[in-house]
Design a protein around this motif. Structure first.
Motif, PDB file in Angstrom:
ATOM      1  N   PRO A 176       4.150   6.673   0.434  1.00  0.00           N
ATOM      2  CA  PRO A 176       5.354   6.158   1.095  1.00  0.00           C
ATOM      3  C   PRO A 176       6.363   7.259   1.399  1.00  0.00           C
ATOM      4  CG  PRO A 176       4.728   4.747  -0.729  1.00  0.00           C
ATOM      5  CD  PRO A 176       3.864   5.962  -0.826  1.00  0.00           C
ATOM      6  N   ALA A 177       7.099   7.093   2.491  1.00  0.00           N
ATOM      7  CA  ALA A 177       8.188   8.008   2.817  1.00  0.00           C
ATOM      8  C   ALA A 177       9.263   7.931   1.736  1.00  0.00           C
ATOM      9  CB  ALA A 177       8.775   7.658   4.179  1.00  0.00           C
ATOM     10  N   PRO A 178      10.056   8.996   1.575  1.00  0.00           N
ATOM     11  CA  PRO A 178      11.055   9.006   0.493  1.00  0.00           C
ATOM     12  C   PRO A 178      12.027   7.826   0.530  1.00  0.00           C
ATOM     13  CG  PRO A 178      10.815  11.187   1.451  1.00  0.00           C
ATOM     14  CD  PRO A 178      10.016  10.269   2.314  1.00  0.00           C
ATOM     15  N   ASP A 179      12.336   7.331   1.732  1.00  0.00           N
ATOM     16  CA  ASP A 179      13.322   6.239   1.817  1.00  0.00           C
ATOM     17  C   ASP A 179      12.674   4.866   1.967  1.00  0.00           C
ATOM     18  OD1 ASP A 179      12.310   6.488   4.363  1.00  0.00           O
ATOM     19  OD2 ASP A 179      14.260   6.473   5.381  1.00  0.00           O
ATOM     20  N   GLN A 180      11.365   4.766   1.709  1.00  0.00           N
ATOM     21  CA  GLN A 180      10.689   3.481   1.881  1.00  0.00           C
ATOM     22  C   GLN A 180      11.047   2.524   0.747  1.00  0.00           C
ATOM     23  OE1 GLN A 180       6.833   3.835   3.376  1.00  0.00           O
ATOM     24  NE2 GLN A 180       6.303   1.688   3.185  1.00  0.00           N
ATOM     25  N   ASP A 181      11.280   1.265   1.079  1.00  0.00           N
ATOM     26  CA  ASP A 181      11.584   0.242   0.083  1.00  0.00           C
ATOM     27  C   ASP A 181      10.291  -0.218  -0.567  1.00  0.00           C
ATOM     28  OD1 ASP A 181      12.453  -1.834  -1.452  1.00  0.00           O
ATOM     29  OD2 ASP A 181      13.388  -2.970   0.177  1.00  0.00           O
ATOM     30  N   THR A 182       9.999   0.312  -1.732  1.00  0.00           N
ATOM     31  CA  THR A 182       8.730  -0.004  -2.397  1.00  0.00           C
ATOM     32  C   THR A 182       8.722  -1.395  -3.007  1.00  0.00           C
ATOM     33  OG1 THR A 182       9.512   1.088  -4.422  1.00  0.00           O
ATOM     34  CG2 THR A 182       8.248   2.428  -2.868  1.00  0.00           C
ATOM     35  N   SER A 183       9.887  -2.064  -3.059  1.00  0.00           N
ATOM     36  CA  SER A 183       9.912  -3.427  -3.608  1.00  0.00           C
ATOM     37  C   SER A 183       9.155  -4.398  -2.708  1.00  0.00           C
ATOM     38  CB  SER A 183      11.352  -3.903  -3.786  1.00  0.00           C
ATOM     39  OG  SER A 183      11.994  -4.079  -2.525  1.00  0.00           O
ATOM     40  N   LEU A 228       6.255  -3.753  -1.417  1.00  0.00           N
ATOM     41  CA  LEU A 228       4.821  -3.503  -1.536  1.00  0.00           C
ATOM     42  C   LEU A 228       4.149  -4.552  -2.415  1.00  0.00           C
ATOM     43  CD1 LEU A 228       4.803   0.384  -2.032  1.00  0.00           C
ATOM     44  CD2 LEU A 228       4.691  -0.915   0.104  1.00  0.00           C
ATOM     45  N   THR A 229       2.850  -4.683  -2.256  1.00  0.00           N
ATOM     46  CA  THR A 229       2.083  -5.625  -3.063  1.00  0.00           C
ATOM     47  C   THR A 229       1.881  -5.076  -4.472  1.00  0.00           C
ATOM     48  OG1 THR A 229      -0.045  -4.657  -2.448  1.00  0.00           O
ATOM     49  CG2 THR A 229       0.850  -6.372  -0.992  1.00  0.00           C
ATOM     50  N   ALA A 230       1.425  -5.921  -5.360  1.00  0.00           N
ATOM     51  CA  ALA A 230       1.168  -5.488  -6.735  1.00  0.00           C
ATOM     52  C   ALA A 230       0.130  -4.363  -6.796  1.00  0.00           C
ATOM     53  CB  ALA A 230       0.734  -6.678  -7.584  1.00  0.00           C
ATOM     54  N   PRO A 231      -1.001  -4.462  -6.068  1.00  0.00           N
ATOM     55  CA  PRO A 231      -1.946  -3.337  -6.087  1.00  0.00           C
ATOM     56  C   PRO A 231      -1.324  -2.031  -5.573  1.00  0.00           C
ATOM     57  CG  PRO A 231      -3.019  -5.297  -5.242  1.00  0.00           C
ATOM     58  CD  PRO A 231      -1.562  -5.624  -5.343  1.00  0.00           C
ATOM     59  N   GLU A 232      -0.476  -2.135  -4.569  1.00  0.00           N
ATOM     60  CA  GLU A 232       0.176  -0.933  -4.052  1.00  0.00           C
ATOM     61  C   GLU A 232       1.110  -0.321  -5.093  1.00  0.00           C
ATOM     62  OE1 GLU A 232       0.682  -1.395   0.727  1.00  0.00           O
ATOM     63  OE2 GLU A 232       1.640  -2.946  -0.507  1.00  0.00           O
ATOM     64  N   ARG A 233       1.856  -1.160  -5.803  1.00  0.00           N
ATOM     65  CA  ARG A 233       2.772  -0.633  -6.815  1.00  0.00           C
ATOM     66  C   ARG A 233       2.008  -0.026  -7.988  1.00  0.00           C
ATOM     67  NH1 ARG A 233       5.659  -5.357  -5.420  1.00  0.00           N
ATOM     68  NH2 ARG A 233       4.959  -6.457  -7.281  1.00  0.00           N
ATOM     69  N   THR A 273      -6.168  10.230  -5.987  1.00  0.00           N
ATOM     70  CA  THR A 273      -5.654   8.869  -6.149  1.00  0.00           C
ATOM     71  C   THR A 273      -6.473   7.918  -5.281  1.00  0.00           C
ATOM     72  OG1 THR A 273      -4.044   9.067  -4.349  1.00  0.00           O
ATOM     73  CG2 THR A 273      -3.311   9.725  -6.559  1.00  0.00           C
ATOM     74  N   HIS A 274      -6.336   6.615  -5.545  1.00  0.00           N
ATOM     75  CA  HIS A 274      -7.140   5.620  -4.859  1.00  0.00           C
ATOM     76  C   HIS A 274      -6.246   4.516  -4.288  1.00  0.00           C
ATOM     77  CE1 HIS A 274      -9.824   7.580  -7.792  1.00  0.00           C
ATOM     78  NE2 HIS A 274     -10.712   7.471  -6.844  1.00  0.00           N
ATOM     79  N   PRO A 275      -5.694   4.728  -3.104  1.00  0.00           N
ATOM     80  CA  PRO A 275      -4.821   3.695  -2.522  1.00  0.00           C
ATOM     81  C   PRO A 275      -5.597   2.428  -2.215  1.00  0.00           C
ATOM     82  CG  PRO A 275      -5.310   5.409  -0.913  1.00  0.00           C
ATOM     83  CD  PRO A 275      -5.838   5.900  -2.224  1.00  0.00           C
ATOM     84  N   PRO A 276      -4.961   1.271  -2.371  1.00  0.00           N
ATOM     85  CA  PRO A 276      -5.645   0.013  -2.064  1.00  0.00           C
ATOM     86  C   PRO A 276      -5.705  -0.210  -0.556  1.00  0.00           C
ATOM     87  CG  PRO A 276      -3.394  -0.434  -2.707  1.00  0.00           C
ATOM     88  CD  PRO A 276      -3.602   1.050  -2.889  1.00  0.00           C
ATOM     89  N   ARG A 277      -6.573  -1.119  -0.164  1.00  0.00           N
ATOM     90  CA  ARG A 277      -6.728  -1.412   1.263  1.00  0.00           C
ATOM     91  C   ARG A 277      -5.412  -1.894   1.881  1.00  0.00           C
ATOM     92  NH1 ARG A 277     -11.662  -3.183   4.623  1.00  0.00           N
ATOM     93  NH2 ARG A 277     -10.670  -3.580   6.634  1.00  0.00           N
ATOM     94  N   ARG A 307      -1.336  -1.124   6.024  1.00  0.00           N
ATOM     95  CA  ARG A 307       0.096  -1.036   6.285  1.00  0.00           C
ATOM     96  C   ARG A 307       0.430   0.173   7.167  1.00  0.00           C
ATOM     97  NH1 ARG A 307       4.171  -3.420   3.476  1.00  0.00           N
ATOM     98  NH2 ARG A 307       2.767  -3.935   1.756  1.00  0.00           N
ATOM     99  N   VAL A 308      -0.371   1.245   7.057  1.00  0.00           N
ATOM    100  CA  VAL A 308      -0.023   2.497   7.741  1.00  0.00           C
ATOM    101  C   VAL A 308      -0.850   2.762   8.989  1.00  0.00           C
ATOM    102  CG1 VAL A 308       0.806   3.535   5.601  1.00  0.00           C
ATOM    103  CG2 VAL A 308      -1.578   3.904   6.294  1.00  0.00           C
ATOM    104  N   ALA A 309      -1.920   1.994   9.211  1.00  0.00           N
ATOM    105  CA  ALA A 309      -2.806   2.304  10.333  1.00  0.00           C
ATOM    106  C   ALA A 309      -3.564   1.073  10.794  1.00  0.00           C
ATOM    107  CB  ALA A 309      -3.805   3.406   9.945  1.00  0.00           C
ATOM    108  N   ASN A 310      -4.068   1.144  12.013  1.00  0.00           N
ATOM    109  CA  ASN A 310      -4.951   0.118  12.564  1.00  0.00           C
ATOM    110  C   ASN A 310      -6.316   0.296  11.912  1.00  0.00           C
ATOM    111  OD1 ASN A 310      -6.451  -1.650  14.116  1.00  0.00           O
ATOM    112  ND2 ASN A 310      -6.446  -0.340  15.939  1.00  0.00           N
ATOM    113  N   THR A 311      -6.416  -0.183  10.693  1.00  0.00           N
ATOM    114  CA  THR A 311      -7.581   0.084   9.855  1.00  0.00           C
ATOM    115  C   THR A 311      -8.708  -0.881  10.174  1.00  0.00           C
ATOM    116  OG1 THR A 311      -6.170   0.978   8.108  1.00  0.00           O
ATOM    117  CG2 THR A 311      -8.389   0.257   7.477  1.00  0.00           C
TER     118      THR A 311
END
Length: 383
Positions: free
Chosen positions: A211-218, A220-225, A336-340, A345-349
């Motif tokens: 996440p960018a430094p100013d991103q609101d991480t609240s 995010l989903t539980a797996p992301e946190r 690290t292992h980011p969740p899907r 959230r960041v790309a047309n995955t």
């Protein structure tokens, strides 16, 4: 068509004086004390490095490695005022559906990261694959890495390097291409897709950024946190190098540029801790080829400064969404292992897979696994 006048063959040969100086420095190393039973727990293991340096000084054959590297189709071209070194390996004759593939390395490496996959990608039939999966492969050294020129002023960030590569691919005659990368190379691949979507058909990455430094991480989903908590723990226990690179890279550069053993310790500790099988993933000659390239080119300082440049990229740039079709492969030994959820959230995955083995340097550690991932993901984008 390629602008032949602007692209010249490249074949670097180190001078005997440079190799003699390297050996003198290795033999004259002033070794640190070796705390009892420390092993790798405090950083690079002293006993391991003593043994490796003895071999580096009196057993390692750089000329043989140089000859192997010279068999790759290597070139140099000046792009936006910088002399860029790159591999340009065309698909074998008869591969009329070959797709141009630009591969982006990270740190602490160079084009070295992809040397094992080039033949697999250009000639799949010779390695048990489908000839329809052939690629034309381009692997540049980023500015300030390996044999590419170091910028005279500030280091370039990943966004600026992406612009260089878009120009390079056009010069080589490719109107469109696919791209892949890991580590810093993931960021370069991302900016290629963001800034040059008419040229980039699809992008594959082995990590998805943070996440960018100013991103609101609240939000995010539980797996992301959970992933961010794991990443924070890794940063606290393993990320000191990153803080140094981002803030005071020039301080570390003095010692690492002056001492080949210091340079080896800085790089090899990362090869070990970021690879799924540790140093068992590499032969001694493979490790020393990478370290010797850094030594002979004097690029450890300039490579580290790219972290400082990337840290200054505005947060708004870091939060842009990648519209170009994107694929991610999660390797079990990756940092690290980011969740899907984060990848979407960041790309047309359009594709996420978990590889059976491999780590941060997957293309070198497990070349067949990495190549299979690229073949599978890029197959729908061959045009």
């Amino acid at each position: 068509m390629t602008d032949a006048s602007a692209v010249q063959p490249f074949d670097e040969t180190a001078s005997d004086e440079a190799l003699d100086d390297l050996r003198r420095r290795l033999v004259a190393t002033r070794w640190p004390d070796d705390p009892a039973d420390a092993g790798w727990s405090l950083g690079t293991d002293v006993d391991y490095l003593r043994d490796l340096v003895a071999y580096w000084a009196d057993g390692f054959d750089w000329r043989a490695q140089e000859a192997t590297l010279s068999r790759l189709p290597r070139f140099r071209s000046t792009v936006d005022g910088l002399s860029i070194h790159f591999v340009h390996a065309r698909a074998v004759a008869g591969s009329d559906r070959a797709v141009p593939l630009l591969l982006n390395h990270g740190w602490p490496d160079s084009f070295w990261r992809f040397t094992k996959v080039i033949d697999l990608l250009t000639d799949p039939a010779a390695h048990g694959g489908d000839p329809a999966d052939a690629f034309d492969v381009v692997v540049p050294d980023m500015p300030g890495y390996g044999y590419s020129e170091t910028p005279a002023g500030a280091a370039l960030d990943s966004k600026a390097v992406a612009a260089l590569w878009a120009a390079l691919m056009s010069r080589l005659g490719y109107e469109s291409f696919v791209t892949a990368g890991g580590d810093i190379g993931s960021g370069v691949s991302r900016y290629l897709a963001l800034d040059f979507p008419s040229q980039v058909r699809a992008v594959h990455r082995t990590d998805a950024g943070v996440p960018a430094p100013d991103q609101d991480t609240s939000l995010l989903t539980a797996p992301e946190r959970r992933w961010l908590d794991e990443s924070a723990h890794w940063t606290a226990t393993e990320g000191a190098y990153n803080a140094m690179h981002r803030t005071k890279p020039q301080t570390a550069a003095f010692g690492l540029t002056d001492s080949p053993v210091g340079l080896a310790a800085w790089i090899i500790e990362k090869l070990r801790s970021w690879s799924e099988r540790g140093l068992d993933a590499y032969a001694r000659d493979e490790i020393l080829t990478l370290v010797t390239m850094y030594w002979l080119t004097g690029t450890i300082g300039s490579s580290m400064r790219m972290y400082n440049a990337n840290a200054a990229i505005p947060a708004a740039e870091q939060k842009r969404f990648v519209e170009v079709p994107s694929g991610f492969t999660v390797f079990p030994g990756e940092i690290t292992h980011p969740p899907r959820e984060w990848m979407e959230r960041v790309a047309n995955t359009v594709r996420v897979t978990e590889a059976p083995r491999g780590g941060h340097f997957a293309a070198f550690e497990e070349p067949e696994v990495y190549v299979d991932e690229l073949r599978e993901f890029f197959r729908p984008f061959r045009g």
